[in-house]
Design an enzyme around this catalytic site. Sequence first.
Site, PDB file in Angstrom:
ATOM      1  CG  LEU A  43      -2.028  -1.004   0.926  1.00 32.48           C
ATOM      2  CD1 LEU A  43      -2.993  -0.875   2.291  1.00 32.48           C
ATOM      3  CD2 LEU A  43      -2.962  -0.662  -0.349  1.00 32.48           C
ATOM      4  NE  ARG A 330      -4.143  -5.696  16.111  1.00 33.65           N
ATOM      5  CZ  ARG A 330      -3.994  -5.452  14.905  1.00 33.65           C
ATOM      6  NH1 ARG A 330      -2.776  -5.193  14.601  1.00 33.65           N
ATOM      7  NH2 ARG A 330      -5.104  -5.456  14.207  1.00 33.65           N
TER       8      ARG A 330
HETATM    9  C1  LIG Z   1      -2.432 -11.068   7.976  1.00 33.65           C
HETATM   10  C2  LIG Z   1      -2.625  -9.844   8.093  1.00 33.65           C
HETATM   11  C3  LIG Z   1      -3.460  -9.128   8.229  1.00 33.65           C
HETATM   12  C4  LIG Z   1      -3.426  -7.525   8.582  1.00 33.65           C
HETATM   13  N1  LIG Z   1      -4.683  -7.067   8.539  1.00 33.65           N
HETATM   14  C5  LIG Z   1      -4.597  -5.496   8.667  1.00 33.65           C
HETATM   15  C6  LIG Z   1      -5.784  -4.955   8.977  1.00 33.65           C
HETATM   16  O1  LIG Z   1      -6.909  -5.158   8.722  1.00 33.65           O
HETATM   17  N2  LIG Z   1      -5.711  -3.586   9.028  1.00 33.65           N
HETATM   18  C7  LIG Z   1      -4.156  -2.713   9.112  1.00 33.65           C
HETATM   19  O2  LIG Z   1      -4.288  -1.523   9.196  1.00 33.65           O
HETATM   20  N3  LIG Z   1      -3.338  -3.475   8.953  1.00 33.65           N
HETATM   21  C8  LIG Z   1      -3.195  -4.877   8.770  1.00 33.65           C
HETATM   22  N4  LIG Z   1      -2.179  -5.451   8.651  1.00 33.65           N
HETATM   23  C9  LIG Z   1      -0.831  -4.943   8.370  1.00 33.65           C
HETATM   24  C10 LIG Z   1      -0.747  -4.230   7.220  1.00 33.65           C
HETATM   25  O3  LIG Z   1      -1.271  -5.256   6.212  1.00 33.65           O
HETATM   26  C11 LIG Z   1       0.833  -4.025   6.941  1.00 33.65           C
HETATM   27  O4  LIG Z   1       1.345  -3.322   7.873  1.00 33.65           O
HETATM   28  C12 LIG Z   1       0.963  -3.140   5.614  1.00 33.65           C
HETATM   29  O5  LIG Z   1       0.124  -3.855   4.463  1.00 33.65           O
HETATM   30  C13 LIG Z   1       2.228  -2.961   5.167  1.00 33.65           C
HETATM   31  O6  LIG Z   1       2.378  -2.390   4.115  1.00 33.65           O
HETATM   32  P1  LIG Z   1       3.622  -1.676   3.301  1.00 33.65           P
HETATM   33  O7  LIG Z   1       3.305  -1.209   2.045  1.00 33.65           O
HETATM   34  O8  LIG Z   1       4.414  -0.863   4.315  1.00 33.65           O
HETATM   35  O9  LIG Z   1       4.502  -3.084   2.933  1.00 33.65           O
HETATM   36  P2  LIG Z   1       4.007  -4.630   2.308  1.00 33.65           P
HETATM   37  O10 LIG Z   1       3.020  -4.659   1.996  1.00 33.65           O
HETATM   38  O11 LIG Z   1       4.908  -5.559   3.186  1.00 33.65           O
HETATM   39  O12 LIG Z   1       4.941  -4.480   0.899  1.00 33.65           O
HETATM   40  C14 LIG Z   1       6.454  -4.430   0.905  1.00 33.65           C
HETATM   41  C15 LIG Z   1       6.803  -4.630  -0.629  1.00 33.65           C
HETATM   42  O13 LIG Z   1       8.217  -4.327  -0.522  1.00 33.65           O
HETATM   43  C16 LIG Z   1       8.594  -5.217  -1.452  1.00 33.65           C
HETATM   44  N5  LIG Z   1      10.069  -5.667  -0.787  1.00 33.65           N
HETATM   45  C17 LIG Z   1      10.525  -6.035   0.130  1.00 33.65           C
HETATM   46  N6  LIG Z   1      11.844  -6.291   0.246  1.00 33.65           N
HETATM   47  C18 LIG Z   1      12.388  -5.796  -0.947  1.00 33.65           C
HETATM   48  C19 LIG Z   1      13.594  -5.985  -1.463  1.00 33.65           C
HETATM   49  N7  LIG Z   1      14.575  -6.140  -0.694  1.00 33.65           N
HETATM   50  N8  LIG Z   1      13.576  -5.405  -2.749  1.00 33.65           N
HETATM   51  C20 LIG Z   1      12.715  -5.183  -3.414  1.00 33.65           C
HETATM   52  N9  LIG Z   1      11.389  -5.112  -3.048  1.00 33.65           N
HETATM   53  C21 LIG Z   1      11.057  -5.642  -1.775  1.00 33.65           C
HETATM   54  C22 LIG Z   1       7.907  -6.396  -1.455  1.00 33.65           C
HETATM   55  O14 LIG Z   1       7.963  -7.133  -2.729  1.00 33.65           O
HETATM   56  C23 LIG Z   1       6.505  -5.695  -1.561  1.00 33.65           C
HETATM   57  O15 LIG Z   1       6.076  -5.151  -2.911  1.00 33.65           O
HETATM   58  C24 LIG Z   1      -2.339  -6.928   8.475  1.00 33.65           C
HETATM   59  C25 LIG Z   1      -1.104  -7.671   8.390  1.00 33.65           C
HETATM   60  C26 LIG Z   1      -1.122  -9.017   8.336  1.00 33.65           C
HETATM   61  C27 LIG Z   1       0.280  -9.802   8.130  1.00 33.65           C
END
Ligand SMILES: Cc1cc2nc3c(=O)[nH]c(=O)nc-3n(C[C@H](O)[C@H](O)[C@H](O)COP(=O)(O)OP(=O)(O)OC[C@H]3O[C@@H](n4cnc5c(N)ncnc54)[C@H](O)[C@@H]3O)c2cc1C
Length: 637
Positions: A43, A330
Amino acid sequence: MQLDAKIPGGPLAQKWDRHRFELKLVNPANKRKYDIIVVGTGLAGGAASASLAELGYNVKTFCIQDSPRRAHSIAAQGGINAAKNYTNEGDSIWRLFYDTVKGGDFRAREANVYRLAQISNNIIDQCVAQGVPFARDYGGLLANRSFGGAQVSRTFYARGQTGQQLLLGAYSALMRQVALGKVQMFPRREMLDLVVANGQARGIVVRNLITGQIETHAAHAVVLCTGGYGNVFFLSTNAMASNISASFKAYKRGAYFANPCFTQIHPTCIPVHGTYQSKLTLMSESLRNDGRVWVPEKPGDTRAPQQIPEDERDYYLESKYPSFGNLVPRDVASRNAKEQCDMGKGVGETKLAVYLDFADAINRDGREAIERKYGNLFQMYEKITGEDPYGTPMMIYPAVHYTMGGLWVDYNLMSTIDGLFVLGEANFSDHGANRLGASALMQGLADGYFVIPYTIGGYIARTSFSSVTPDTVAFKDTAREASDRIEKLLSINGKRTVDDFHRQLGQIMWDYCGMARNNQGLEKARGMIQELRTEFWQNATVPGDDKDFNQSLERAGRVADFMEFAELMVIDALARQESCGGHFNEAYQTEENEARRDDENFCHVAAWSHSGPDKDPEFHKEPLIFENVELTQRSYK
Ligand SMILES: Cc1cc2nc3c(=O)[nH]c(=O)nc-3n(C[C@H](O)[C@H](O)[C@H](O)COP(=O)(O)OP(=O)(O)OC[C@H]3O[C@@H](n4cnc5c(N)ncnc54)[C@H](O)[C@@H]3O)c2cc1C
């Protein structure tokens, strides 16, 4: 280095507006002269890439998966918070701000959290405009449900698939820019290192995971959106590819790492049921809207749940916390589940589980209503456990879920390296010592859609850039170091699998740096991690070669980084001689076994800088100043 969070002056509610006005602008026609690298397509990364490209910057976006759509964010179930107050329960930006600061046990920055609460409402509008199918109430307005740590319903949701629907929105916006030629998408690339030239983040080194080729990419700024590091515990609810590597490499290049010991252990996960498992499954917090948590009153009671009469059950959250009941935050719910199991009241085969019971809700609202709200979650539970949660209570236990720690960023979301911005779960910014449910999606989208588009412009407008290309020395050196490391991993030729090392590391972290910690255990863990790391580099087996698709090699690189990072977590936990949120040091608890903070000595962000191989990291402090909320002992009674 003095840690300056660059928090704008003026009243809290006006800081963001004032800052946006004061930030220098990049003329629309000049934006096309600047290249920005975004790593990650969850996201945070998806939203950032789309928004920056929409503004006119040239964006290069990278992710590990074969499609940006498969980022870990897709797993998010329960919902996303916003202060719309559609329910007329008395919600407001201020209340969301206050709940979040209190939920984080007063270890987050006021100004960041207030901005997050302000932006929360814009996020919902933007997502609705994109077509995200949020649930609606009978009158057509968006529906809300409750999440932990709040006494109002402010969580917007799309059944149990909120992350998926939000990510599809961000992905559509991203792909629109790909089609317009403003985003160049690089799937199946893993960032191996950050290139710093003349003190500025100017590019990255990646490995093409299909061909094995090492590539370098240059830009004017780098935005890391690489998610959280819960997988350091091996078993977690995170996606299998979630890792610390990109952030850790940035740390080694000069970015400070903040509060690494702040881990969130989620209270409602399917309990561990065997040593062959490599992943744990979350049962969304939304289930605590209707599910009641209980254990048998008597320790060691082995009767089936249906045979235990009402008066022999202990609905311990409802009795201990009458105001919030099953919807305590939590950290509180997790610690209480552990406490019940430690007293011998755990259920199931391992006795490491408590019940989450929907019988009352089904009797009250009917099975159909419950099915409509949580159908896919119940189905998932039944598929995994073989038990029907409509007829028998779910069994749940806490599991590692989210990491509040991350790279240190200032109010502009810039790290201690100029031009390196960090968004979403990868930064430390908004959740303090405990994240409230449904606020990670809010933060990721706030960072990506609404903060970075302004702050990166402010940076670019005030910075002079030297010309760099992948032929510049810094790029060549960094790429060579990345290749050398791969060669080193492939040449270990040992006998133990990387997964085996990872599992052992995870157990150490769970036992000594998990739900409850103590100084003796942390000291012991530090020694164990160091020994395990030494053994890893002598005895790991990494089959295959580097010129091909090689998942063993990918994992080896990530586990090698976890091996180093785990020690930083332990060092941080040892340094924080208090309990707060997810960091519970047994020596610091109230008479009622709640976390006891020490505001006099620890009301700060702990930021660590890398001092070189085999040297202890250096500690830096960002004092947290609370001008708008009063620091109190957190109570949910
Ligand atoms: C099962 C579950 C349910 C959840 N439900 C909720 C909810 O209902 N509400 C809420 O607010 N939060 C929820 N969370 C937490 C939330 O989903 C995450 O904190 C959030 O989606 C993280 O988003 P992000 O964009 O920071 O990273 P991520 O979605 O983890 O994306 C990381 C990105 O980085 C890329 N990446 C990583 N390392 C590298 C690298 N070295 N090189 C290239 N690319 C890389 C990956 O490919 C990916 O595209 C939940 C988490 C889990 C595990």
